[in-house]
Design a protein around this motif. Sequence first.
Motif, PDB file in Angstrom:
ATOM      1  N   UNK A   1       4.141   0.554  -1.292  1.00  0.00           N
ATOM      2  CA  UNK A   1       2.465   0.601  -0.778  1.00  0.00           C
ATOM      3  C   UNK A   1       2.753  -0.580   0.240  1.00  0.00           C
ATOM      4  N   UNK A   2       1.547   0.151   0.905  1.00  0.00           N
ATOM      5  CA  UNK A   2       0.686  -0.048   2.413  1.00  0.00           C
ATOM      6  C   UNK A   2      -0.516  -0.369   1.812  1.00  0.00           C
ATOM      7  N   UNK A   3      -1.160  -1.456   2.026  1.00  0.00           N
ATOM      8  CA  UNK A   3      -2.672  -1.333   1.319  1.00  0.00           C
ATOM      9  C   UNK A   3      -3.518  -2.686   2.668  1.00  0.00           C
ATOM     10  N   UNK A   4      -5.038  -2.312   2.606  1.00  0.00           N
ATOM     11  CA  UNK A   4      -5.426  -3.053   3.456  1.00  0.00           C
ATOM     12  C   UNK A   4      -6.662  -3.047   2.871  1.00  0.00           C
ATOM     13  N   UNK A   5      -7.839  -4.238   3.444  1.00  0.00           N
ATOM     14  CA  UNK A   5      -8.361  -4.820   3.290  1.00  0.00           C
ATOM     15  C   UNK A   5      -9.787  -4.050   2.865  1.00  0.00           C
TER      16      UNK A   5
END
Length: 150
Positions: free
Chosen positions: A91-95
């Motif tokens: 998983x690659x995620x950003x706020x």
Amino acid sequence: MSRTDIEQVEDANTTFYETMERGDFDALQALWLDDDVSCVHPGWPVLSGRGEVLRSYALIMANTEYIQFFLTDVRVSLVGDTALVTCTENILSGGPAEEGGELGPLVGQLVVATNVFRRTSQGWKIWSHHGSPVLTETEGDKTADEDSPS
């Protein structure tokens, strides 16, 4: 157990993750059974029932600006009208965006997941999702170092 069934389950599993990437809550709702379902997000308690499970996804989608899943180690097992899918979610995620309008820092995470599907007249629907975080070697080494006497 035909190859066609396995392909359909693989497609349903892929659609589940693509729907989360798009943040399409209406489409996500349609992927779950109407029956009693369950979900365990990494670090969360067991969520039971369609309302509770879907509420959790609404919260995640509302608070995640960007998410992308790279699935590896995907395995499908079929027994009758039930399918079990295991995979690793890379998983690659950003706020949320910062004041300048740019996406917050991107974070990578490994999660092993089990997705259970049931065949319905509308196709394969999700019955249960369980995600568990994977400790990286660095995290595991830190834990081992902290536990060993000085």
